[in-house]
Design an enzyme around this catalytic site. Structure first.
Site, PDB file in Angstrom:
ATOM      1  N   SER A 211       0.785  -1.228   0.000  1.00 26.51           N
ATOM      2  CA  SER A 211       0.000   0.000   0.000  1.00 26.51           C
ATOM      3  C   SER A 211       0.819   1.282   0.000  1.00 26.51           C
ATOM      4  O   SER A 211       0.331   2.323  -0.447  1.00 26.51           O
ATOM      5  CB  SER A 211      -0.948   0.013   1.203  1.00 26.51           C
ATOM      6  OG  SER A 211      -0.221  -0.032   2.419  1.00 26.51           O
ATOM      7  N   HIS A 239      -5.701  -3.913  -0.754  1.00 23.62           N
ATOM      8  CA  HIS A 239      -5.580  -2.846  -1.745  1.00 23.62           C
ATOM      9  C   HIS A 239      -5.667  -3.404  -3.163  1.00 23.62           C
ATOM     10  O   HIS A 239      -4.954  -2.967  -4.056  1.00 23.62           O
ATOM     11  CB  HIS A 239      -4.282  -2.071  -1.537  1.00 23.62           C
ATOM     12  CG  HIS A 239      -4.314  -1.185  -0.335  1.00 23.62           C
ATOM     13  ND1 HIS A 239      -4.862   0.082  -0.358  1.00 23.62           N
ATOM     14  CD2 HIS A 239      -3.908  -1.399   0.944  1.00 23.62           C
ATOM     15  CE1 HIS A 239      -4.768   0.630   0.843  1.00 23.62           C
ATOM     16  NE2 HIS A 239      -4.199  -0.253   1.645  1.00 23.62           N
ATOM     17  N   LYS A 270     -12.591  -0.512   2.387  1.00 28.84           N
ATOM     18  CA  LYS A 270     -11.980   0.299   1.319  1.00 28.84           C
ATOM     19  C   LYS A 270     -12.927   0.330   0.113  1.00 28.84           C
ATOM     20  O   LYS A 270     -13.864   1.111   0.094  1.00 28.84           O
ATOM     21  CB  LYS A 270     -10.591  -0.253   0.980  1.00 28.84           C
ATOM     22  CG  LYS A 270      -9.601  -0.088   2.128  1.00 28.84           C
ATOM     23  CD  LYS A 270      -8.223  -0.592   1.791  1.00 28.84           C
ATOM     24  CE  LYS A 270      -7.211  -0.239   2.859  1.00 28.84           C
ATOM     25  NZ  LYS A 270      -7.500  -0.753   4.199  1.00 28.84           N
TER      26      LYS A 270
END
Length: 425
Positions: A211, A239, A270
């Site tokens: 990340s 991610h 996220k």
């Protein structure tokens, strides 16, 4: 005075239960606070102090910040698909409160499992083409509960040196032999695999996408080595899952290794609605063991119904169409192309929406971010200890919620501040 009357008086502001008086400290507490003051002062002097800007609107491409009169463009959220405030996602949360309540007041195995929890776990397993899945309150918790549950002193866990803190902390809790290999270095990984062949089980642990740098794990090579040396593969895909790869199936789709990693962990906080929560997905026997022995699962409250509903709706939206994934890819390409042409050092994989703009100096990164805010662009400077000393940066994150006009405006602001600070000519 009954309880109702007391509440009315408090609401009118006639009684204050909190008094503005100095806090009395013990001598040991005062000594500790005095010591910490020196440490905090040194953080400020180094330019690595982490200030928190106050947002007074929903998370979106455009947000309101308390220090700014006008709305600003947000380019540092993990809101990769722009679903955090998507009307269907918000509506799902509101409906879930009405149908399933605000919370469970219980862990899963006592009285904290509702039908919507099981439905979401089935969706996650199907999305990743795995046998089963288990929900946690965060992916940090899912990683914290994984290694300790699965591995014993007879085993070995082999971790990329730049893995996320949740993997590092999770590994620290287990009793297996713990080894690290140089970042994405397959020769170093193979050397360790050769040296640990007497272990009962070997588990290779890696981020799918790292990340801070936006670079992708060489998952095909990792899986090939795992096959050659009879090891297992664990991938943290926080991610990547939901937005990376042709249909958003994450690192394994992008690297053409679908189905090869043994276990995947990821987040619901996220791309998948942005609220909270995490999960682990893989073979049913592993998931069953986690349900019975994983401490963060056994001793943490169930995910609240509105959070479960937002994530479930997010999975529905990205399963129906890849439009948001495709839009994000276009935005990423535009940003990276223009920034590199302007002379910036942009790290990471060319296709990934994490676009770290390397600046080096921590104070410069902080000042650069402040300058960007004055230009109407919300970004944050990252410095030690989040990244190594001398590697301070502005980590830009693209979203499907951005328009091409938004992306161009952000690049124009970077060029303005970059020339002002002499980062570019």
């Amino acid at each position: 005075m009954n309880a109702s009357k007391i509440l009315q008086v408090l609401a009118l502001g006639r009684v204050s239960l909190v008094r503005d008086v100095p806090v009395a400290r013990t001598s040991s507490q005062a000594a500790l606070c005095n010591f910490l003051k020196g440490e905090l002062d040194s953080i400020r002097e180094a330019g690595t102090w982490k200030s928190e800007r106050i947002i007074i609107s929903p998370q979106s491409a455009f947000i309101n910040v308390s220090s700014q009169k006008d709305k600003v463009l947000n380019f540092c959220a993990n809101n990769y698909l722009g679903l955090s405030s998507h009307p269907e996602v918000v509506a799902a949360a509101k409906k879930a409160i009405d149908t399933h309540g605000a919370g469970l007041s219980s862990v899963r195995f006592i009285c904290g499992t509702q039908d919507i929890h099981k439905e979401l776990e089935k969706k996650i397993a199907k999305f990743h083409d795995r046998e089963d899945a288990i929900l946690y309150t965060s992916c940090f918790d899912s990683n914290a509960g994984f290694f300790e549950t699965l591995l014993s002193p007879e085993d070995a866990v082999i971790s990329d040196e730049l893995n996320h803190a949740s993997i590092i902390d999770g590994i620290r809790l287990c009793k297996a032999e713990r080894l690290r290999y140089n970042h994405r270095n397959m020769e170093a990984l193979e050397k360790i695999l050769k040296e640990t062949q007497k272990s009962r089980f070997r588990l290779i642990a890696t981020d799918g996408v790292f990340s801070m740098d936006g670079n992708v794990a060489p998952l095909k090579d990792i899986c090939d080595l795992a096959d050659r040396y009879n090891a297992l593969v664990f991938v943290d895909d926080c991610h990547s899952a939901g937005f990376f790869g042709k249909t958003g199936r994450g690192t394994e789709e992008y690297t053409e290794t679908r189905g090869r990693p043994d276990v995947i962990s990821s987040t619901l906080g996220k791309a998948m609605g942005g609220a909270s929560g995490g999960y682990t997905t893989g073979p049913k026997q592993i998931i069953d063991l986690l349900r019975n022995k994983s401490r963060p699962y056994l001793f943490s409250n169930s995910l609240p119904p509105p959070v479960v509903a937002t994530s479930s709706k997010a999975f529905d939206l990205i399963t129906e169409t890849a439009e948001l994934v495709e839009r994000l890819a276009v935005n990423t390409k535009l940003f990276r192309t223009r920034m590199i042409e302007a002379g910036f050092n942009v790290l990471g994989d060319k296709d990934h929406p994490i676009c770290p703009v390397l600046l080096g100096d921590a104070k410069l990164a902080s000042a650069f971010a402040d300058g960007m805010l004055q230009e109407g662009i919300f970004v944050i400077g990252f410095s030690y200890p989040v990244v190594p000393k001398g590697k301070a940066r502005i980590r830009v994150q693209l979203s499907a919620g951005h328009t091409l006009q938004d992306v161009n405006r952000a690049v124009d602001a970077f060029i303005t501040i970059g020339r002002r600070t002499k980062v570019i000519s």
